[in-house]
Design a protein around this motif. Structure first.
Motif, mmCIF file in Angstrom:
data_model
loop_
_atom_site.group_PDB
_atom_site.id
_atom_site.type_symbol
_atom_site.label_atom_id
_atom_site.label_comp_id
_atom_site.label_asym_id
_atom_site.label_seq_id
_atom_site.Cartn_x
_atom_site.Cartn_y
_atom_site.Cartn_z
ATOM 1 N N ASN A 70 -6.385 -19.757 -61.388
ATOM 2 C CA ASN A 70 -5.741 -18.549 -60.931
ATOM 3 C C ASN A 70 -6.162 -17.430 -61.787
ATOM 4 O O ASN A 70 -6.440 -16.113 -61.324
ATOM 5 N N ALA A 71 -6.450 -17.507 -63.252
ATOM 6 C CA ALA A 71 -6.787 -16.866 -63.920
ATOM 7 C C ALA A 71 -8.181 -16.343 -63.860
ATOM 8 O O ALA A 71 -8.589 -15.045 -63.774
ATOM 9 N N GLY A 72 -9.047 -17.348 -63.405
ATOM 10 C CA GLY A 72 -10.593 -16.869 -62.919
ATOM 11 C C GLY A 72 -10.400 -16.151 -61.578
ATOM 12 O O GLY A 72 -11.458 -15.049 -61.546
ATOM 13 N N LEU A 73 -9.539 -16.569 -60.624
ATOM 14 C CA LEU A 73 -9.424 -16.016 -59.416
ATOM 15 C C LEU A 73 -8.992 -14.253 -59.481
ATOM 16 O O LEU A 73 -9.762 -13.151 -59.006
ATOM 17 N N ALA A 74 -8.233 -14.186 -60.663
ATOM 18 C CA ALA A 74 -7.469 -12.710 -60.701
ATOM 19 C C ALA A 74 -8.643 -11.819 -61.465
ATOM 20 O O ALA A 74 -8.811 -10.593 -61.012
ATOM 21 N N ARG A 75 -9.712 -12.383 -62.154
ATOM 22 C CA ARG A 75 -10.690 -11.807 -62.946
ATOM 23 C C ARG A 75 -11.834 -11.522 -62.047
ATOM 24 O O ARG A 75 -12.700 -10.472 -62.252
ATOM 25 N N ALA A 76 -12.045 -12.373 -60.971
ATOM 26 C CA ALA A 76 -13.310 -12.464 -60.141
ATOM 27 C C ALA A 76 -13.596 -11.257 -59.503
ATOM 28 O O ALA A 76 -12.526 -10.550 -58.812
ATOM 29 N N ARG A 77 -14.802 -10.675 -59.186
ATOM 30 C CA ARG A 77 -15.058 -9.425 -58.492
ATOM 31 C C ARG A 77 -15.915 -9.957 -57.112
ATOM 32 O O ARG A 77 -16.254 -9.189 -56.381
ATOM 33 N N GLY A 78 -16.292 -11.307 -57.116
ATOM 34 C CA GLY A 78 -17.259 -11.606 -55.913
ATOM 35 C C GLY A 78 -16.598 -11.547 -54.678
ATOM 36 O O GLY A 78 -15.251 -11.966 -54.541
ATOM 37 N N ASP A 79 -17.234 -11.648 -53.606
ATOM 38 C CA ASP A 79 -16.804 -11.961 -51.964
ATOM 39 C C ASP A 79 -16.133 -13.109 -52.153
ATOM 40 O O ASP A 79 -15.390 -13.592 -51.415
ATOM 41 N N ILE A 80 -16.988 -14.282 -52.991
ATOM 42 C CA ILE A 80 -16.964 -15.675 -52.923
ATOM 43 C C ILE A 80 -16.483 -15.929 -54.311
ATOM 44 O O ILE A 80 -17.261 -15.562 -55.238
ATOM 45 N N VAL A 81 -15.586 -16.989 -54.301
ATOM 46 C CA VAL A 81 -15.247 -17.762 -55.732
ATOM 47 C C VAL A 81 -15.638 -19.045 -55.542
ATOM 48 O O VAL A 81 -15.101 -19.695 -54.889
ATOM 49 N N ALA A 82 -16.519 -19.547 -56.375
ATOM 50 C CA ALA A 82 -16.959 -20.792 -56.403
ATOM 51 C C ALA A 82 -16.515 -21.602 -57.559
ATOM 52 O O ALA A 82 -16.777 -21.094 -58.522
ATOM 53 N N PHE A 83 -15.927 -22.701 -57.598
ATOM 54 C CA PHE A 83 -15.221 -23.165 -58.450
ATOM 55 C C PHE A 83 -16.107 -24.457 -59.147
ATOM 56 O O PHE A 83 -16.460 -25.369 -58.190
ATOM 57 N N LEU A 84 -16.417 -24.860 -60.149
ATOM 58 C CA LEU A 84 -17.030 -26.044 -60.843
ATOM 59 C C LEU A 84 -16.246 -26.551 -61.805
ATOM 60 O O LEU A 84 -15.446 -25.845 -62.419
ATOM 61 N N ASP A 85 -16.119 -28.018 -62.063
ATOM 62 C CA ASP A 85 -15.591 -28.507 -63.186
ATOM 63 C C ASP A 85 -16.411 -28.334 -64.475
ATOM 64 O O ASP A 85 -17.565 -28.051 -64.466
ATOM 65 N N ASP A 86 -15.687 -28.494 -65.663
ATOM 66 C CA ASP A 86 -16.795 -28.355 -66.875
ATOM 67 C C ASP A 86 -17.600 -29.577 -66.934
ATOM 68 O O ASP A 86 -18.230 -29.529 -68.223
ATOM 69 N N ASP A 87 -17.518 -30.479 -66.259
ATOM 70 C CA ASP A 87 -18.441 -31.617 -66.305
ATOM 71 C C ASP A 87 -19.287 -31.812 -65.159
ATOM 72 O O ASP A 87 -19.603 -32.795 -64.740
#
Length: 306
Positions: A73-90
């Protein structure tokens, strides 16, 4: 072309090598994202290292609730893109990952896109681990579609959404997702179901060609982790059921238990070797433990309401 914000959530320096490699791969693919955001979940030393050694990413602290849901959610609030793509750190995306992912959004009905998370084991695949149970290690499992098509939910290590609908829906709920090493999950399942319920005409799309390699650490290849993860999955599904209803929360699980796992059990028994015997026992045991976890979670929810 739609712009993409890639969000990678991390909580420990123990995964630094895969975090750095995944961030570089996302930034340097065939299609460049608008930004790569690394969210550090209550990990100030990790945040400082990201700022110092990965200047091409935006380092962000999760100051909200601890855990994967809060970090996303923190990343979502900061994101500016039309699409939000999530990756794990591994997770390490393929060079054409973003290219294939964005292509799927040409259909305006598509609300989310995810793909394959291929397990990369530290050695040979554990003898007891049937491919139908690869969800235990956070990867794509046998039983998902072989070709691109609509699914109920996406795999958390490799998923994306149109940003605005997710923001309007309030993002990921706290209290379901992983916190540190606790092997719980299903926050992405709950979100996907909630989005589909809010917009029945939308599509959550699974495309196997949208691929990442998902590193499986040695501790996740043990029977102990397998049992804990199955139990936690049951508990998590109970929490999801309490929020979105058991019909949607268990639709895939019923099919998997009634159609996919019996086929896997027959295949294991037909091997007539030690690997087959180990897999057969693990399939039955995994199903029983997951079911017991679900029932325990439902009972706990009823006690809280009483």
């Amino acid at each position: 072309m739609l712009s993409v914000s890639v969000i990678i959530c991390a909580y420990t320096e123990a995964r630094w090598d895969s975090l750095a490699a995944g961030a570089r791969a996302a930034a340097e693919g065939a299609v460049a994202p608008l930004e790569v955001i690394v969210v550090c979940d209550h990990a100030p030393e990790l945040e400082a290292r990201v700022r110092a050694e990965l200047p091409f990413v935006a380092a962000l602290a999760n100051d909200g609730p601890r855990g994967l849901s809060g970090a996303r959610n923190a990343g979502l609030a900061r994101a500016r893109g039309d699409i939000v793509a999530f990756l794990d750190d591994d997770a390490l995306p393929s060079s054409d990952w973003l290219e294939r992912l964005t292509a799927a959004y040409r259909d305006p009905r598509v609300l989310g896109v995810g793909g394959t998370a291929r397990p990369v084991f530290p050695g040979e695949r554990p003898a007891f681990l049937a491919p139908e149970f690869d969800w235990v290690v956070g990867c794509t499992y046998r039983g998902l579609p072989d070709e691109h098509g609509p699914v109920r939910n996406l795999i958390g290590a490799n998923m994306s959404f149109r940003r605005d609908p997710v923001a309007r829906a309030g993002g990921f709920v706290d209290g379901i997702g992983r916190v540190g090493t606790r092997p719980v999950g299903c926050e992405e399942t709950e979100l996907c179901i909630r989005l589909a319920q809010a917009d029945p005409g939308s599509v959550i799309l699974f495309d196997p060609s949208v691929a990442v390699d998902h590193i499986v650490t040695r501790e996740r290849t043990t029977l102990r982790y397998y049992a804990n993860r199955c139990w936690s999955e049951g508990l998590s599904k109970a929490l999801v059921s309490s929020r979105v209803g058991s019909r949607d929360a268990l639709s895939n699980e019923r099919r998997h238990a009634l159609k996919i796992l019996p086929r896997a059990l027959r295949a294991a028994l037909n091997r007539k070797d030690a690997v087959g015997a180990a897999r057969a026992v693990a399939i039955v045991t995994g199903l029983l433990i997951t079911t017991a976890g679900y029932l325990a979670g439902i009972a706990g929810s009823k006690e809280e309401l009483a």
